[in-house]
Design a protein around this motif. Structure first.
Motif, short mmCIF file in Angstrom:
data_model
loop_
_atom_site.label_atom_id
_atom_site.label_comp_id
_atom_site.label_asym_id
_atom_site.label_seq_id
_atom_site.Cartn_x
_atom_site.Cartn_y
_atom_site.Cartn_z
N SER A 54 40.10 47.90 33.54
CA SER A 54 40.46 47.36 32.22
C SER A 54 40.13 45.88 32.14
O SER A 54 40.30 45.14 33.11
N GLY A 55 39.69 45.45 30.99
CA GLY A 55 39.44 44.04 30.73
C GLY A 55 40.60 43.38 30.01
O GLY A 55 40.49 42.23 29.58
N ASN A 56 41.70 44.09 29.90
CA ASN A 56 42.89 43.56 29.24
C ASN A 56 43.86 43.05 30.30
O ASN A 56 44.39 43.82 31.10
N GLY A 57 44.10 41.77 30.31
CA GLY A 57 44.97 41.19 31.32
C GLY A 57 46.38 41.76 31.32
O GLY A 57 47.04 41.79 32.35
N ALA A 58 46.82 42.22 30.17
CA ALA A 58 48.17 42.78 30.07
C ALA A 58 48.32 44.07 30.86
O ALA A 58 49.44 44.50 31.13
N ASP A 59 47.21 44.67 31.25
CA ASP A 59 47.27 45.92 32.02
C ASP A 59 47.50 45.68 33.52
O ASP A 59 47.65 46.63 34.27
N TYR A 60 47.49 44.43 33.93
CA TYR A 60 47.62 44.12 35.35
C TYR A 60 48.98 43.49 35.64
O TYR A 60 49.44 42.60 34.95
N THR A 61 49.58 43.95 36.73
CA THR A 61 50.89 43.45 37.12
C THR A 61 50.82 42.24 38.03
O THR A 61 51.61 41.31 37.91
N TYR A 62 49.87 42.27 38.96
CA TYR A 62 49.83 41.25 40.02
C TYR A 62 48.66 40.30 39.78
O TYR A 62 47.55 40.73 39.46
N TRP A 63 48.92 39.03 39.98
CA TRP A 63 47.92 37.98 39.73
C TRP A 63 47.90 36.98 40.88
O TRP A 63 48.94 36.68 41.49
N GLY A 64 46.73 36.46 41.14
CA GLY A 64 46.60 35.37 42.09
C GLY A 64 46.80 34.03 41.41
O GLY A 64 47.01 33.96 40.19
N GLN A 65 46.70 32.97 42.20
CA GLN A 65 46.93 31.63 41.69
C GLN A 65 45.67 31.01 41.07
O GLN A 65 45.75 29.99 40.39
N GLY A 66 44.54 31.60 41.34
CA GLY A 66 43.30 31.12 40.74
C GLY A 66 42.51 30.20 41.65
O GLY A 66 43.05 29.57 42.56
N THR A 67 41.22 30.17 41.40
CA THR A 67 40.33 29.25 42.10
C THR A 67 39.41 28.61 41.05
O THR A 67 38.91 29.29 40.16
N ARG A 68 39.24 27.32 41.16
CA ARG A 68 38.52 26.58 40.13
C ARG A 68 37.02 26.53 40.41
O ARG A 68 36.60 26.24 41.54
N LYS A 70 40.41 27.23 26.26
CA LYS A 70 40.05 28.56 25.77
C LYS A 70 41.02 29.60 26.30
O LYS A 70 41.76 29.37 27.25
N GLU A 71 40.98 30.75 25.68
CA GLU A 71 41.83 31.85 26.13
C GLU A 71 41.22 32.51 27.37
O GLU A 71 40.01 32.44 27.61
N ARG A 72 42.09 33.16 28.10
CA ARG A 72 41.62 33.90 29.26
C ARG A 72 40.70 35.05 28.83
O ARG A 72 40.95 35.70 27.82
N GLU A 73 39.67 35.28 29.60
CA GLU A 73 38.75 36.38 29.29
C GLU A 73 38.41 37.15 30.56
O GLU A 73 38.44 36.61 31.67
N ALA A 74 38.10 38.40 30.36
CA ALA A 74 37.73 39.26 31.49
C ALA A 74 36.31 38.98 31.92
O ALA A 74 35.44 38.68 31.10
N VAL A 75 36.09 39.07 33.21
CA VAL A 75 34.74 38.89 33.78
C VAL A 75 34.23 40.23 34.32
O VAL A 75 33.13 40.65 33.99
N ALA A 76 35.03 40.87 35.14
CA ALA A 76 34.61 42.12 35.76
C ALA A 76 35.83 42.83 36.30
O ALA A 76 36.89 42.23 36.49
N CYS A 77 35.69 44.12 36.56
CA CYS A 77 36.73 44.85 37.27
C CYS A 77 36.07 45.94 38.09
O CYS A 77 34.92 46.32 37.85
N ILE A 78 36.83 46.42 39.06
CA ILE A 78 36.29 47.46 39.93
C ILE A 78 37.45 48.25 40.51
O ILE A 78 38.55 47.73 40.71
N ARG A 79 37.17 49.51 40.74
CA ARG A 79 38.20 50.40 41.29
C ARG A 79 37.55 51.27 42.36
O ARG A 79 36.69 52.10 42.05
N GLY A 80 37.94 51.06 43.60
CA GLY A 80 37.43 51.86 44.70
C GLY A 80 35.91 51.87 44.76
O GLY A 80 35.25 50.85 44.63
#
Length: 128
Positions: free
Chosen positions: A109-123, A43-53
């Protein structure tokens, strides 16, 4: 450079809970938006949640029962941001690799393209 590390993934039975953590370091300020995304097999990547301060978390997808909550903590020296994703009542549809992403001084934002930095992920694997 901003560095993100996720942790807390694993295998859990349906109905169980997991708490994922994302630690962001190498920050230039405390004004970062952190997003959580996931990608299930095939499946494609999807947003789960975001938070700012101190703003309330924003949730994507079906979270009407509030089984997913997100929290934001900044270290006293502004060197680290920790964003936890608490997930309850897990089901098989939650099986995915979960990634956190960061963007400085940006709105939630729930759009991944708006983020510059990414982690490696956890399964996360949820078995029925």
């Amino acid at each position: 450079e901003v560095h993100l590390v996720e942790s807390g993934g694993g295998s859990v039975q349906a109905g169980g809970s997991l708490r994922l953590s994302c630690v962001a370091s190498g920050l230039t300020s405390r004004h970062y938006t952190i997003g959580w995304f996931r990608q299930a097999p095939g499946k494609e990547r999807e947003a789960v949640a975001c938070i700012r301060g101190n703003d309330p978390g924003r949730y994507y997808g079906n979270n009407k029962d509030h089984r997913i909550t997100v929290s934001f903590t900044v270290s006293s020296d502004n060197a680290y941001i920790t964003v936890d994703l608490q997930m309850n009542s897990l089901n098989s549809e939650d099986t995915a690799v979960y990634y956190c992403a960061a963007e400085e001084d940006y709105y939630c934002s729930g759009n991944g393209a708006d983020y510059t930095y990414w982690g490696q992920g956890t399964r996360v694997t949820v078995s029925s």
